[in-house]
Design a protein around this motif. Structure first.
Motif, PDB file in Angstrom:
ATOM      1  N   HIS A   4       0.492   7.779   7.861  1.00 31.70           N
ATOM      2  CA  HIS A   4      -0.488   6.805   8.389  1.00 31.70           C
ATOM      3  C   HIS A   4      -1.797   7.508   8.749  1.00 31.70           C
ATOM      4  O   HIS A   4      -2.885   7.000   8.444  1.00 31.70           O
ATOM      5  CB  HIS A   4       0.117   6.103   9.598  1.00 31.70           C
ATOM      6  N   PHE A   5      -1.718   8.673   9.395  1.00 31.98           N
ATOM      7  CA  PHE A   5      -2.930   9.446   9.710  1.00 31.98           C
ATOM      8  C   PHE A   5      -3.720   9.739   8.428  1.00 31.98           C
ATOM      9  O   PHE A   5      -4.936   9.578   8.374  1.00 31.98           O
ATOM     10  CB  PHE A   5      -2.558  10.773  10.375  1.00 31.98           C
ATOM     11  N   MET A   6      -3.008  10.182   7.410  1.00 27.60           N
ATOM     12  CA  MET A   6      -3.676  10.561   6.165  1.00 27.60           C
ATOM     13  C   MET A   6      -4.306   9.350   5.483  1.00 27.60           C
ATOM     14  O   MET A   6      -5.406   9.420   4.934  1.00 27.60           O
ATOM     15  CB  MET A   6      -2.691  11.257   5.226  1.00 27.60           C
ATOM     16  N   ASN A   7      -3.600   8.223   5.553  1.00 24.43           N
ATOM     17  CA  ASN A   7      -4.147   7.016   4.940  1.00 24.43           C
ATOM     18  C   ASN A   7      -5.420   6.567   5.654  1.00 24.43           C
ATOM     19  O   ASN A   7      -6.387   6.145   5.007  1.00 24.43           O
ATOM     20  CB  ASN A   7      -3.100   5.895   4.970  1.00 24.43           C
ATOM     21  N   MET A   8      -5.429   6.647   6.982  1.00 25.07           N
ATOM     22  CA  MET A   8      -6.638   6.276   7.724  1.00 25.07           C
ATOM     23  C   MET A   8      -7.799   7.185   7.342  1.00 25.07           C
ATOM     24  O   MET A   8      -8.931   6.736   7.172  1.00 25.07           O
ATOM     25  CB  MET A   8      -6.367   6.332   9.234  1.00 25.07           C
ATOM     26  N   LYS A   9      -7.533   8.469   7.215  1.00 23.39           N
ATOM     27  CA  LYS A   9      -8.608   9.394   6.843  1.00 23.39           C
ATOM     28  C   LYS A   9      -9.123   9.093   5.440  1.00 23.39           C
ATOM     29  O   LYS A   9     -10.336   9.067   5.207  1.00 23.39           O
ATOM     30  CB  LYS A   9      -8.109  10.844   6.929  1.00 23.39           C
ATOM     31  N   GLU A  10      -8.199   8.859   4.489  1.00 24.31           N
ATOM     32  CA  GLU A  10      -8.608   8.561   3.118  1.00 24.31           C
ATOM     33  C   GLU A  10      -9.390   7.249   3.059  1.00 24.31           C
ATOM     34  O   GLU A  10     -10.231   7.063   2.179  1.00 24.31           O
ATOM     35  CB  GLU A  10      -7.374   8.473   2.220  1.00 24.31           C
ATOM     36  N   SER A  11      -9.104   6.331   3.996  1.00 24.80           N
ATOM     37  CA  SER A  11      -9.783   5.036   4.006  1.00 24.80           C
ATOM     38  C   SER A  11     -11.106   5.081   4.752  1.00 24.80           C
ATOM     39  O   SER A  11     -11.762   4.043   4.908  1.00 24.80           O
ATOM     40  CB  SER A  11      -8.873   3.974   4.637  1.00 24.80           C
ATOM     41  N   GLY A  12     -11.474   6.255   5.247  1.00 25.98           N
ATOM     42  CA  GLY A  12     -12.750   6.400   5.939  1.00 25.98           C
ATOM     43  C   GLY A  12     -12.687   6.219   7.438  1.00 25.98           C
ATOM     44  O   GLY A  12     -13.719   6.240   8.117  1.00 25.98           O
ATOM     45  N   GLU A  13     -11.479   6.001   7.990  1.00 32.32           N
ATOM     46  CA  GLU A  13     -11.338   5.883   9.449  1.00 32.32           C
ATOM     47  C   GLU A  13     -11.225   7.276  10.046  1.00 32.32           C
ATOM     48  O   GLU A  13     -10.238   7.973   9.837  1.00 32.32           O
ATOM     49  CB  GLU A  13     -10.076   5.086   9.806  1.00 32.32           C
ATOM     50  N   LYS A  14     -12.226   7.660  10.777  1.00 33.47           N
ATOM     51  CA  LYS A  14     -12.229   8.994  11.353  1.00 33.47           C
ATOM     52  C   LYS A  14     -11.384   9.046  12.616  1.00 33.47           C
ATOM     53  O   LYS A  14     -11.183   8.040  13.280  1.00 33.47           O
ATOM     54  CB  LYS A  14     -13.662   9.428  11.668  1.00 33.47           C
ATOM     55  N   ILE A  49       0.855  -1.184   0.000  1.00 30.45           N
ATOM     56  CA  ILE A  49       0.000   0.000   0.000  1.00 30.45           C
ATOM     57  C   ILE A  49       0.890   1.234   0.000  1.00 30.45           C
ATOM     58  O   ILE A  49       1.963   1.235   0.619  1.00 30.45           O
ATOM     59  CB  ILE A  49      -0.944   0.003   1.229  1.00 30.45           C
ATOM     60  N   ASP A  50       0.482   2.249  -0.717  1.00 31.02           N
ATOM     61  CA  ASP A  50       1.232   3.495  -0.781  1.00 31.02           C
ATOM     62  C   ASP A  50       0.473   4.595  -0.072  1.00 31.02           C
ATOM     63  O   ASP A  50      -0.760   4.514   0.090  1.00 31.02           O
ATOM     64  CB  ASP A  50       1.464   3.906  -2.243  1.00 31.02           C
ATOM     65  N   PRO A  51       1.171   5.642   0.375  1.00 29.37           N
ATOM     66  CA  PRO A  51       0.470   6.770   0.997  1.00 29.37           C
ATOM     67  C   PRO A  51      -0.530   7.364   0.007  1.00 29.37           C
ATOM     68  O   PRO A  51      -0.367   7.240  -1.215  1.00 29.37           O
ATOM     69  CB  PRO A  51       1.591   7.765   1.314  1.00 29.37           C
ATOM     70  N   PRO A  52      -1.578   7.999   0.492  1.00 29.76           N
ATOM     71  CA  PRO A  52      -2.567   8.597  -0.407  1.00 29.76           C
ATOM     72  C   PRO A  52      -1.943   9.680  -1.281  1.00 29.76           C
ATOM     73  O   PRO A  52      -0.919  10.271  -0.933  1.00 29.76           O
ATOM     74  CB  PRO A  52      -3.615   9.173   0.548  1.00 29.76           C
ATOM     75  N   GLU A  53      -2.575   9.927  -2.402  1.00 27.19           N
ATOM     76  CA  GLU A  53      -2.051  10.924  -3.331  1.00 27.19           C
ATOM     77  C   GLU A  53      -2.015  12.314  -2.719  1.00 27.19           C
ATOM     78  O   GLU A  53      -1.240  13.171  -3.133  1.00 27.19           O
ATOM     79  CB  GLU A  53      -2.905  10.932  -4.607  1.00 27.19           C
ATOM     80  N   THR A  54      -2.861  12.538  -1.729  1.00 30.27           N
ATOM     81  CA  THR A  54      -2.900  13.863  -1.088  1.00 30.27           C
ATOM     82  C   THR A  54      -1.718  14.088  -0.158  1.00 30.27           C
ATOM     83  O   THR A  54      -1.520  15.201   0.331  1.00 30.27           O
ATOM     84  CB  THR A  54      -4.202  14.027  -0.288  1.00 30.27           C
ATOM     85  N   PHE A  55      -0.937  13.028   0.128  1.00 28.04           N
ATOM     86  CA  PHE A  55       0.248  13.186   0.989  1.00 28.04           C
ATOM     87  C   PHE A  55       1.271  14.038   0.251  1.00 28.04           C
ATOM     88  O   PHE A  55       1.703  13.694  -0.852  1.00 28.04           O
ATOM     89  CB  PHE A  55       0.826  11.819   1.342  1.00 28.04           C
TER      90      PHE A  55
END
Length: 934
Positions: free
Chosen positions: A511-521, A463-469
């Motif tokens: 990791h924070f950003m990935n959780m947010k992008e994955s819908g984990e608030k 898995i890669d960091p979200p594009e917004t990173f």
């Protein structure tokens, strides 16, 4: 021919105003602070008054220089409270402001205390300005403003007499208030060595503004707090409990022989604090465990808790935190046995961390009961739910219960099949689900079998960091990000122990950003030292580009409603704020809790550590490059936070790991360390720069210099005095010699009176300036480290005189102004110099714009010195790093610097051993003693 040289006009003028010391620039353009942010053309104009501009620059860094009207700044008179007259004496000299002097002072009364017109007047006699009285001339705090060119400064004690004599809070219609006024002023006058008139001298008043707290354990369910005021028994107060029987009398009078009276006067603030104590001093029910685990929850601010805390540690009533979990054993036929258990974790204050844990309850040692049966736990959960309290009394001790965890514990067990032997039978495919569900319940698998590797696979998710990173991760950082993702998937915890300088923060942000992008608030909570608050905020803003909403939960924001946490992604708070507000923050359902510099919560029984472990979260991570500072128990404590129970109990860990590692030879020690690392595999990740980064080389350069002839004579005198004066004198002499080698003026208080630093006095300084000259020649940047303020200022003045630049100085905590200085230093093109204390080098700063480091004076801990160098030799460093050690060396004897260098080198290998306490790597005073033999 010119007979007279034209006098150079001063660019900076000074005047004294009621609000502070005003400095004004008389020419355009007006320079900006910090001075390093200005162009070389502007800086060249400042050279004539360079020492004064440098002093103002230092004050700006400390937040003591405020903008005034155009081209002017104000230094508030609070400078007298915030600067140390010994350490900062040079600043007072350069600013040309007087030191606070203890002046002759007289305190007189008018009328008598029974008269509502009773007042006290104060007069200080200054040798130059004559009598100084309130409003004659104007007074601002500790300063009388004589005129725009002169001020007179008072000592702290004398200023207090003036403040109290004004009687601003006195109700003049109240006799008790007037008595309190008399007592407070008289007490302050005596402490300031002021003269007092006959009336004040004849009135026997004792004034008290503080009280200590004692305690009496009446039962496990009741503790009595007993205030103790100094000398109270001589005024007829038999016990501190007498102070809590009703309205607190601010004046207590005792009749003596004849018409004599003596009075004990309690300060208004003290009376207020006493009135805030529970009625009769009684702490009952669940207030008892709250008091024992966090006295500040119960006791009002302002009481001296030093002795009280020692009493708390000694009481027999214990406080435990309950940890329900399911222990999984693999059986034959593809089934698993689930054994429900409830461990008890001791939250009681410990008198001594080295006490040997005992297996049973009773006795005087540190007791850890074996635990609770599931049936008993269910009963305690029921009682907690009925009372609405988190603590329940059980067998004369208190047990902390989380009803929500208790309900989930029951819910999971109710879905499983109970067997005759009390265990629960579960199919293999359900094990992973239990892991995920029960992590919320502090799930512990105490015995991971090799066959169960599917729970902690070696392979990481692709898995890669979200594009917004907003950034790129190095390969090892990408693996760290994926490792955190795997922990989150299985809802287990981990310790990221990468060597300092590898970017632990950015891995967590991804990791924070990935959780947010994955819908984990969120919210996610990051607990950190105060020094790193601003750095984390900046890093999150940089890498998320505003996609992550941040909230800094500090003292000023503690009044926000709980709902505010749900409206942000990441909450940043400090360990001390968490300790104070653990009851509140412990109620929040955090998605992830991160403890940065996790060694701050390394002590198993401190309130800070207990507060961290009590947080409710799905997923935990700890970050630290130094997981062991004083002992391996710290490693156990951090791992017990991220994955409770993984390393067993404290007693088990000491028995099976700590003692063999400490007491065994190197071969057995290494074997045990590898066994321990195998035990935490999957929960522990550490990478070294040497293994992960293709960093530029780091060149070590030693510059050996001799003492000057003048230095050599004085050096011998200092060493001889230290050698013949006992251990205390020897240690003081060693410290003096270190400063003396740096520059002789470091031992004096008046070097800034001279127009220039004498380089010939100190070959070491000359050699250092020559090194800097070489760095200037290649247009590169250098950081100079020294922990002595006077040495730092000598360096700055010398560099200023030689190179025409203003090297900034940073000590202590990193604040907004200090971060601004680092940014300017880094962004400015070409040659530049900055001076830091080694303590600053130990926090998460990136200063890779510099590729030269000079350790001008050295700390006694090689690890701290390495951390300072790592501010430069880290990620994003593109150039070869050169580290310089100018060392004073003599042919006829071993100098203090030579000895220190030998010891640091001898401990270099220890500094690389992460599981060896950093305290073992520090240099002991006894190891330095022989350098006094000349």
């Amino acid at each position: 021919m010119k007979l007279f040289k034209k006098k150079r006009k001063r660019m900076l003028t000074k005047s004294f105003r009621p609000e502070g010391i005003r400095f004004a620039c008389t020419e355009e353009p007006v320079p900006a602070f910090p001075l390093n942010s200005n162009s070389s053309e502007i800086l060249s104009k400042l050279l004539f008054q360079g020492d004064l501009w440098s002093a103002l620059d230092s004050l700006w860094v400390e937040g003591l220089l405020e903008p005034s009207d155009k081209g002017a700044w104000i230094v508030p008179y609070t400078i007298y409270d915030q600067l140390n007259s010994d350490e900062d004496s040079d600043l007072f000299h350069v600013l040309a402001i007087p030191f606070a002097k203890s002046l002759e002072m007289q305190v007189d009364s008018s009328s008598h205390v029974g008269d509502r017109d009773f007042r006290i007047s104060v007069e200080a006699n200054h040798p130059d300005y004559g009598p100084l009285r309130e409003e004659d001339p104007y007074r601002n705090g500790r300063v009388f403003v004589i005129d725009d060119q002169h001020i007179a400064a008072l000592t702290l004690e004398q200023a207090r007499v003036f403040d109290l004599a004004q009687g601003n809070d006195v109700n003049w219609d109240s006799l008790e208030d007037r008595m309190g006024y008399l007592a407070a002023v008289k007490d302050a006058a005596e402490k300031a060595n002021a003269g007092i008139d006959k009336y004040l001298a004849s009135e026997e008043y004792a004034f008290r503004s503080d009280a200590k707290l004692d305690m009496r354990v009446d039962s496990p369910e009741e503790i009595t707090l007993i205030p103790e005021v100094e000398g109270m028994k001589s005024y007829g107060i038999g016990s501190g409990e007498d102070l809590l029987t009703g309205d607190i009398k601010p004046v207590i009078t005792k009749a003596e022989s004849g018409y004599q009276r003596k009075r004990l006067v309690l300060d208004k603030d003290l009376c207020s604090r006493l009135s805030e104590l529970p009625k009769g001093g009684k702490i009952k029910g669940t207030g008892v465990p709250k008091l024992l685990t966090n006295p500040e929850q119960i006791i009002p601010e302002g009481f001296d808790l030093s002795l009280f805390s020692e009493r708390v540690k000694g009481i027999k009533t214990k406080v435990y935190n309950s940890r329900p979990y399911i222990h999984v054993n693999k059986t034959t036929g593809g089934w698993f046995d689930a054994v429900p258990k409830v461990d008890l974790e001791d939250w009681s204050p410990a008198a001594n961390l080295d006490e040997e844990p005992t297996e049973s309850h009773g006795g005087d040692g540190f007791q850890v009961p074996e635990g609770l049966s599931p049936e008993t736990y269910r009963e305690l959960v029921k009682r907690s739910r009925e009372t609405g309290e988190e603590y329940v009394l059980h067998a004369e001790d208190w047990v902390r219960i989380d009803p929500e965890r208790g309900e989930k514990f029951d819910k999971i067990l109710n879905t499983l099949t109970r067997q005759e032997n009390g265990t629960y039978k579960i199919p293999a495919g359900a094990v992973l689900d239990i892991y995920e569900n029960l992590q919320l319940l502090e799930f512990v698998d105490k015995k991971l079998l090799p066959e169960e590797v599917e729970l902690l696979p070696d392979d990481l998710p692709v898995i890669d960091p979200p594009e917004t990173f907003n950034g790129d991760l190095y390969p090892y950082q990408l693996n760290g990000f994926r490792w955190l993702t795997r922990l989150n998937t299985h809802l287990i915890g981990g310790l990221l122990a990468d060597e300092m300088g590898l970017g632990k923060t950015v891995q967590v942000i991804a990791h924070f950003m990935n959780m947010k992008e994955s819908g984990e608030k969120g919210p996610h909570l990051v607990v950190l030292p105060k020094t790193l608050m601003e750095n984390w905020k900046r890093e999150i803003q940089l890498f998320s580009k505003g996609k992550l909403r941040i909230f800094l939960y500090e003292r000023r924001q503690r009044s926000v409603p709980d709902s505010s946490f749900q409206q942000v992604d990441v909450v940043l708070t400090t360990y001390d704020t968490l300790r104070r507000d653990q009851t509140r923050l412990g109620r929040i359902d955090w998605n992830m809790v991160v403890c940065d510099e996790a060694q701050y919560a390394k002590n198993p029984t401190t309130q800070r550590t207990c507060a961290v472990k009590a947080l409710k979260t799905k997923h935990r991570a700890a970050l630290t490059g130094t997981p062991v500072e004083n002992g391996l128990i710290e490693f156990w404590c951090i791992m017990d936070f991220v994955q409770p129970g993984l390393l067993g109990s404290w007693a088990d860990f000491r028995k099976y790991y700590e003692r063999p590692i400490i007491e065994s030879g190197e071969e057995k020690r290494e074997e045990k360390i590898q066994e321990l690392l195998g035990k935490v595999k999957g929960h522990y990740l550490r990478r070294l720069k040497s293994e992960t980064l293709d960093l530029p080389p780091k060149n070590i350069n030693y510059a050996h210099v001799s003492l000057s002839k003048a230095q050599l004579r004085i050096y011998r005198e200092i060493a001889d005095a230290g050698k013949t004066g006992g251990r205390g004198a020897a240690l003081a002499a060693i410290q003096k010699l270190i400063m003396f080698c740096a520059h002789p003026s470091a031992l004096t208080t008046d070097y800034n009176i001279r127009p220039k630093i004498d380089i010939s006095d100190c070959p070491k300084l000359k050699a250092t300036l020559d090194i800097i000259s070489g760095i200037q020649a290649v247009s590169e940047k250098v950081i100079i480290f020294s922990d002595f303020k006077k040495v730092q200022r000598i360096l700055r003045q010398s560099i200023h005189e030689r190179f025409g630049i203003w090297p900034d100085i940073i000590n202590g905590e990193i604040t907004e102004n200090r971060q601004c200085i680092i940014d300017i230093f880094s962004e400015k093109q070409g040659f530049n110099v900055i001076i830091l204390g080694h303590q600053v080098g130990g926090v998460g700063l990136n200063i890779t714009a510099a590729n030269h480091v000079i350790h001008y004076t050295r700390p006694w801990n090689p690890a701290k010195e390495n951390q300072a160098t790592d501010r430069v030799h880290r990620i994003r460093q593109r150039k070869t790093v050169n580290v310089y050690y100018p060392i004073v060396k003599e042919a006829g004897f071993v100098t203090v610097e030579d000895r220190l260098n030998e010891l640091i080198k001898s401990k270099a290998d220890l500094a690389r051993d992460v599981l060896r306490p950093t305290a073992d790597r520090s240099i002991k005073p006894e190891e330095m003693m022989e350098c006094l033999s000349i």
